[in-house]
Design an enzyme around this catalytic site. Structure first.
Site, PDB file in Angstrom:
ATOM      1  N   CYS A  42       0.812  -1.220   0.000  1.00  0.00           N
ATOM      2  CA  CYS A  42       0.000   0.000   0.000  1.00  0.00           C
ATOM      3  C   CYS A  42       0.843   1.266   0.000  1.00  0.00           C
ATOM      4  CB  CYS A  42      -0.947  -0.004   1.199  1.00  0.00           C
ATOM      5  SG  CYS A  42      -0.113   0.063   2.801  1.00  0.00           S
ATOM      6  N   HIS A  49      -1.539   0.938   7.390  1.00  0.00           N
ATOM      7  CA  HIS A  49      -1.988   1.053   6.004  1.00  0.00           C
ATOM      8  C   HIS A  49      -1.778   2.476   5.525  1.00  0.00           C
ATOM      9  CE1 HIS A  49      -4.028  -0.147   2.416  1.00  0.00           C
ATOM     10  NE2 HIS A  49      -5.058   0.668   2.579  1.00  0.00           N
TER      11      HIS A  49
END
Length: 446
Positions: A73, A364
Site C-alpha cells: 500500500c 496502512h
C-alpha cells in the site's frame, strides 16, 4: 508457571454462563451475531446513513489501483500521488506507474540493508537470542514500508509506466516469494554466527541469491525504454529512449523527495515539535533515514487541508485502517459500529493508551484526495480517501473518513518541507529522538 495464577474453575464458568443466560439482550445478540456477523449487528444505522459523502475540495485521481494480495500500500499510495502529477505533466486522463518495478528494487535494497545491518551487529557481539536480533529476524522481508523508504527508491531508481513492467503472479500475491526470501536471510544470519570470519562472503553470496529469486519471481526490470503516448486531446507524443530515473525527474517534478513525514505520537514522554527516528528501520543503505516530526494531530489536518486546497495535490498518509471500518461501503467513523452495546462492555482506551498497550499502530497507507471544510474555511469535517483495494468496494474504491476518526487513528502524513512554520523547520535540523526497532511508531504500512 507462578503458583499465584488462578485457573479457570468449574464454578466460575458456571456462574458466567448463568449470568449470560439471565440477560435476554445477551441471547438476542448471540442469535444475531452467529447468523449475520458482528459488523452487521453492531452497525450504527443512523451514522451509516447520515455520513455525507460530499466534499468542498476534491482532487480527481481517476480509477483506483489494486495492490491485490500484497502489502504494497505504501508504494501504491506514494505512486498514486506521483501519477496525479505525471498525468498533469503529460495531459493524460489515466496513467499508472509500475508498482512491480518499485517493489523489485525495494526488496533487493532491503536484502542488502538487512544483511549489512545484521553483519555489523554480529561483529559487535550482539547475541543471536537478543531481543533486537529476534525482532529483525521476525520482521524481515515483509512488504510494508514508509514514505521516506519509497522516496529513497524513486530517487535512486526512478519509475516506469506500468505496461512496461507489469504485475506478475508473485507481485499480485507475494506470500510464497517472501517465504523463500525470508528463509534465505534467516540462513544467512545463522551462517554469520557460525562462521564469523566469512561474513563478507556470506553477504555477497546471499545478495546474489536474493537477486536471482527476485528476478525469477518479478522479471528483469528495464534500465531504459522508448516512451510514446497519446494524450487525452488525442495528440501523439514521442519522447524517445529514456531511463527510469530520467522519466521520474521529467514527469514527476514536484519536489516529492523533499517532503517530510509528520506523525502524531500520542505518548506523553515524546514531546511535540521534536524529531523521532526508529533504529534499524530503512531499505536503502545510504538513503535518507526514516525520521518523523512529532506534531499535534490538528496541525497534520491543517497541512493536509492546505495541500489539497492550495496545491491541488493528493496527500499521502498512514493510519490504523481496521477500527470502525465499513470496508464494503467505504467509511470510517469513530461511532460507525456500536460494539460496546452488543457486547455489554465499555471499550475506553484513548489514542495514547492504544499505542502504549499495542492495541493500535499505523498499518496502512493511502492518499487524501478531498476534504470537506466548514464555512470558517479551516475546520475540517470529513475526508475523501483514495485506497488501493480495487474499485469493487466503497465508492468505486474511494472511502469517506469522518474527521473525528482522523484524530483517533491517523498517525502520519507526508507534506512539503517548505510549508512548515519556522519553528518546525528548525526542529528538523536537530538530532532525532531514537526509539528502538520494536517501537510501535516504527510500524510499516502494508
Amino acid at each position: 508457571m507462578s503458583e499465584n495464577l488462578q485457573p479457570l474453575g468449574k464454578e466460575q464458568l458456571a456462574q458466567m454462563r448463568e449470568s449470560f443466560d439471565e440477560h435476554d439482550a445477551h441471547r438476542v445478540a448471540m442469535n444475531a451475531v452467529t447468523g449475520a456477523g458482528i459488523n452487521e449487528v453492531a452497525r450504527n444505522y443512523d451514522k451509516s446513513r447520515l455520513l455525507q459523502r460530499r466534499f468542498s475540495v476534491t482532487v480527481d485521481n481517476g480509477d483506483v489501483t489494486s495492490q491485490e494480495h500484497s502489502g504494497r500500500c505504501w508504494l501504491f499510495s506514494s505512486l498514486n500521488v506521483a501519477r496525479f502529477i505525471a498525468k498533469k505533466s503529460m495531459n493524460l486522463k489515466e496513467f499508472e506507474f509500475s508498482q512491480n518495478y518499485a517493489m523489485y528494487y525495494d526488496k533487493l535494497e532491503r536484502i542488502n540493508y538487512f544483511l549489512q545491518d545484521v553483519a555489523e551487529l554480529v561483529r559487535s557481539g550482539e547475541t543471536s537470542d537478543s531481543r533486537l536480533i529476534q525482532h529483525l529476524l521476525n520482521d524481515v522481508m515483509g512488504d510494508g514500508g514508509q514514505w521516506t523508504m519509497a522516496m529513497n527508491l524513486y530517487k535512486k531508481y526512478g519509475a516506469v509506466p506500468k505496461d512496461l513492467f507489469p504485475e506478475t503472479a508473485s507481485s499480485r500475491n507475494t506470500s510464497e516469494m517472501n517465504v523463500h526470501l525470508r528463509s534465505l536471510l534467516h540462513q544467512a544470519v545463522a551462517h554469520m554466527y557460525e562462521n564469523t570470519g566469512d561474513i563478507d562472503a556470506i553477504v555477497k553470496t546471499t545478495l546474489e541469491a536474493g537477486h536471482r529469486v527476485l528476478t525469477i519471481h518479478l522479471g528483469t526490470p528495464p534500465t531504459s525504454f522508448d516512451w510514446e503516448w497519446t494524450d487525452k486531446d488525442d495528440n501523439f507524443h514521442r519522447d524517445g529512449e529514456i531511463t527510469p530515473q530520467e522519466f521520474w525527474k521529467k514527469y514527476v517534478d514536484a519536489g516529492l523527495e523533499d517532503y517530510v513525514c509528520l506523525v502524531d505520537d500520542p505518548r506523553s514522554e515524546h514531546p511535540k515539535g521534536h524529531k523521532i527516528a526508529i533504529e534499524h528501520l530503512g531499505n536503502v543503505v545510504g538513503g535518507d533515514a526514516t525520521e518523523y516530526l512529532n506534531v499535534p494531530v490538528d496541525f497534520m489536518k491543517d497541512m493536509a487541508r492546505r495541500i489539497l486546497s492550495e496545491e491541488s495535490i493528493p496527500v499521502w498518509f498512514g493510519a490504523d485502517c481496521h477500527p470502525m471500518m465499513d470496508r464494503k461501503n467505504g467509511a470510517w467513523a469513530t461511532d460507525l459500529f456500536e460494539y460496546g452495546r452488543v457486547y455489554d462492555f465499555d471499550f475506553d482506551l484513548d489514542k495514547e493508551e492504544r499505542v502504549r498497550y499495542n492495541d493500535s499502530a499505523m498499518n496502512h497507507a493511502m492518499a487524501f484526495v478531498g476534504v470537506d471544510v466548514a464555512d470558517d474555511g479551516t475546520t475540517t469535517r470529513r475526508w475523501r480517501v483514495e485506497n488501493s483495494w480495487g474499485c469493487k468496494i466503497a465508492d468505486k474504491g474511494y472511502f469517506t473518513m469522518e474527521d473525528s476518526w482522523f484524530s483517533e487513528f491517523v498517525y502520519e502524513v507526508a507534506v512539503p518541507k517548505s510549508m512548515l512554520p519556522a519553528e518546525y523547520q528548525e526542529a528538523l535540523k536537530k538530532p532525532a529522538i531514537k526509539l528502538p526497532a520494536w517501537d510501535p511508531m516504527g510500524a510499516l504500512a502494508r
